[in-house]
Design a protein around this motif. Structure first.
Motif, PDB file in Angstrom:
ATOM      1  N   LYS A   1      38.201  43.058  69.810  1.00  0.00           N
ATOM      2  CA  LYS A   1      36.945  43.255  69.079  1.00  0.00           C
ATOM      3  C   LYS A   1      35.886  42.423  69.779  1.00  0.00           C
ATOM      4  O   LYS A   1      35.975  41.184  69.801  1.00  0.00           O
ATOM      5  CB  LYS A   1      37.100  42.819  67.625  1.00  0.00           C
ATOM      6  N   TYR A   2      34.889  43.103  70.349  1.00  0.00           N
ATOM      7  CA  TYR A   2      33.874  42.395  71.138  1.00  0.00           C
ATOM      8  C   TYR A   2      32.509  42.556  70.468  1.00  0.00           C
ATOM      9  O   TYR A   2      32.053  43.672  70.208  1.00  0.00           O
ATOM     10  CB  TYR A   2      33.835  42.938  72.564  1.00  0.00           C
ATOM     11  N   ARG A   3      31.843  41.428  70.209  1.00  0.00           N
ATOM     12  CA  ARG A   3      30.645  41.426  69.381  1.00  0.00           C
ATOM     13  C   ARG A   3      29.334  41.398  70.177  1.00  0.00           C
ATOM     14  O   ARG A   3      28.262  41.479  69.576  1.00  0.00           O
ATOM     15  CB  ARG A   3      30.696  40.220  68.427  1.00  0.00           C
TER      16      ARG A   3
ATOM     17  N   TYR B   1      29.348  45.897  67.200  1.00  0.00           N
ATOM     18  CA  TYR B   1      30.553  45.421  67.884  1.00  0.00           C
ATOM     19  C   TYR B   1      31.329  46.610  68.436  1.00  0.00           C
ATOM     20  O   TYR B   1      31.135  47.758  68.024  1.00  0.00           O
ATOM     21  CB  TYR B   1      31.424  44.556  66.977  1.00  0.00           C
TER      22      TYR B   1
ATOM     23  N   GLU C   1      29.259  46.099  61.320  1.00  0.00           N
ATOM     24  CA  GLU C   1      29.757  45.211  60.277  1.00  0.00           C
ATOM     25  C   GLU C   1      29.045  45.453  58.951  1.00  0.00           C
ATOM     26  O   GLU C   1      29.483  44.987  57.908  1.00  0.00           O
ATOM     27  CB  GLU C   1      29.545  43.746  60.693  1.00  0.00           C
TER      28      GLU C   1
ATOM     29  N   GLN D   1      44.119  40.925  69.441  1.00  0.00           N
ATOM     30  CA  GLN D   1      45.405  41.245  68.830  1.00  0.00           C
ATOM     31  C   GLN D   1      46.318  41.870  69.876  1.00  0.00           C
ATOM     32  O   GLN D   1      45.915  42.780  70.605  1.00  0.00           O
ATOM     33  CB  GLN D   1      45.241  42.212  67.656  1.00  0.00           C
TER      34      GLN D   1
ATOM     35  N   ASP E   1      39.679  37.705  67.383  1.00  0.00           N
ATOM     36  CA  ASP E   1      39.248  39.039  67.808  1.00  0.00           C
ATOM     37  C   ASP E   1      40.169  39.652  68.868  1.00  0.00           C
ATOM     38  O   ASP E   1      39.852  40.694  69.442  1.00  0.00           O
ATOM     39  CB  ASP E   1      37.818  38.985  68.351  1.00  0.00           C
TER      40      ASP E   1
ATOM     41  N   VAL F   1      35.300  48.023  69.740  1.00  0.00           N
ATOM     42  CA  VAL F   1      36.753  47.860  69.682  1.00  0.00           C
ATOM     43  C   VAL F   1      37.343  48.547  70.912  1.00  0.00           C
ATOM     44  O   VAL F   1      37.128  49.746  71.123  1.00  0.00           O
ATOM     45  CB  VAL F   1      37.349  48.469  68.403  1.00  0.00           C
TER      46      VAL F   1
ATOM     47  N   THR G   1      44.388  44.886  71.566  1.00  0.00           N
ATOM     48  CA  THR G   1      43.183  45.388  70.906  1.00  0.00           C
ATOM     49  C   THR G   1      42.157  44.275  70.841  1.00  0.00           C
ATOM     50  O   THR G   1      42.449  43.171  70.374  1.00  0.00           O
ATOM     51  CB  THR G   1      43.497  45.893  69.488  1.00  0.00           C
TER      52      THR G   1
ATOM     53  N   LYS H   1      31.231  50.216  66.339  1.00  0.00           N
ATOM     54  CA  LYS H   1      31.146  50.209  64.881  1.00  0.00           C
ATOM     55  C   LYS H   1      30.077  49.227  64.425  1.00  0.00           C
ATOM     56  O   LYS H   1      29.402  48.593  65.223  1.00  0.00           O
ATOM     57  CB  LYS H   1      32.508  49.819  64.284  1.00  0.00           C
TER      58      LYS H   1
ATOM     59  N   ARG I   1      40.832  49.292  73.114  1.00  0.00           N
ATOM     60  CA  ARG I   1      42.297  49.302  73.076  1.00  0.00           C
ATOM     61  C   ARG I   1      42.824  49.477  74.498  1.00  0.00           C
ATOM     62  O   ARG I   1      42.418  50.407  75.204  1.00  0.00           O
ATOM     63  CB  ARG I   1      42.807  50.403  72.150  1.00  0.00           C
TER      64      ARG I   1
ATOM     65  N   GLN J   1      35.630  52.187  70.848  1.00  0.00           N
ATOM     66  CA  GLN J   1      34.880  52.592  69.670  1.00  0.00           C
ATOM     67  C   GLN J   1      33.762  51.590  69.423  1.00  0.00           C
ATOM     68  O   GLN J   1      33.906  50.401  69.693  1.00  0.00           O
ATOM     69  CB  GLN J   1      35.776  52.652  68.432  1.00  0.00           C
TER      70      GLN J   1
END
Length: 272
Positions: A138-140, A48, A173, A92, A90, A50, A136, A171, A52, A169
């Protein structure tokens, strides 16, 4: 006297002594040993991203500046949900920040532009209001990430509101499980290294006397943008890590995440 109970207490006391740092130091001083250090490295593709972003706007009236920024944020979130199936959880957003920007009463040209008579100006007056609000994401779906990024960088917002992407970024899971795997691999590598050296010395490796596991390093693939820049201006730039092809289509080299665990171990040496 309860002898079985006393035997249990004595056994537990002996066990705790054998595992204590003082006993380890005593063994280090009297027992032939070998000290080794080793790493365990696990590589994995991120699952995923992230992102911003920052939404900024300005207007002479504070209320309109806030409303315009709010409308733009709604437009962006709609694109994320409808165009890229991003879940509500996901996304914010931060509180909107509003601050006035002043112009000096000596700047007669600007005062005339905003309709203020310099004769009735003292010191400085509000020129306009700036608004700023963070988002922000979060893209999967890593495969579709370049497409989403291009859409964000080229989105057209009304009323001079601008969207800037300032950090990305990548990352995973599976961090906890991968850290465990890296620690186990580091321990295996430490034992193998000790056995290789011991074999050359016609000795055998016994049990571990002391083991220290350093902090497991789990880096993120971080592609920072030097500063928050307007979307269209940024889309015409090119850097080593972040390049754009034809039609402002983003092309991001994600790479792999390398999880590294380091271990320092002391093993007893025994005669072969």
């Amino acid at each position: 006297m309860n002898f079985p109970y006393m035997r249990s207490v004595l056994f537990l006391t002996f066990f705790l002594f054998m595992c204590s740092p003082l006993n380890a130091e005593a063994q280090l001083a009297t027992q032939p040993n070998i000290q080794v250090s080793a790493d365990g490295i696990i590589s994995v593709e991120p699952d995923y991203a992230v992102i911003r972003m920052n939404v900024t706007g300005r207007h002479r009236e504070a209320g309109k500046a806030v409303n315009y920024s709010g409308d733009a944020m709604g437009q962006i979130i709609s694109v994320l949900k409808q165009g890229f199936s991003v879940a509500e959880k996901d996304i914010q957003t931060s509180m909107i920040r509003v601050h006035p920007v002043y112009v000096s009463c000596h700047n007669e040209k600007r005062l005339q532009q905003i309709g203020i008579d310099p004769q009735f100006c003292q010191g400085s007056v509000v020129d306009y209001y700036n608004t700023s609000r963070g988002l922000t994401l979060k893209y999967r779906d890593i495969e579709k990430f370049p497409e989403l990024l291009s859409r964000m960088l080229n989105i057209t917002l009304k009323n001079d509101v601008q969207l800037s992407v300032y950090s990305m970024q990548f990352k995973t899971e599976k961090e906890d499980d991968l850290k465990r795997q890296a620690r186990l691999l580091a321990a295996e590598n430490a034992k193998k290294k000790a056995e290789e050296v011991a074999k050359a010395l016609d000795a055998e490796v016994g049990g571990p006397i002391q083991i220290n596991v350093d902090r497991v390093n789990v880096p993120v693939v971080n592609i920072p943008l030097a500063e928050a820049m307007p979307a269209m201006a940024k889309s015409r730039m090119m850097t080593a890590d972040f390049a754009y092809g034809g039609g402002n289509q983003a092309s991001v080299a994600v790479g792999e995440i390398e999880i590294r665990a380091s271990i320092n171990a002391v093993f007893a040496l025994e005669d072969d």
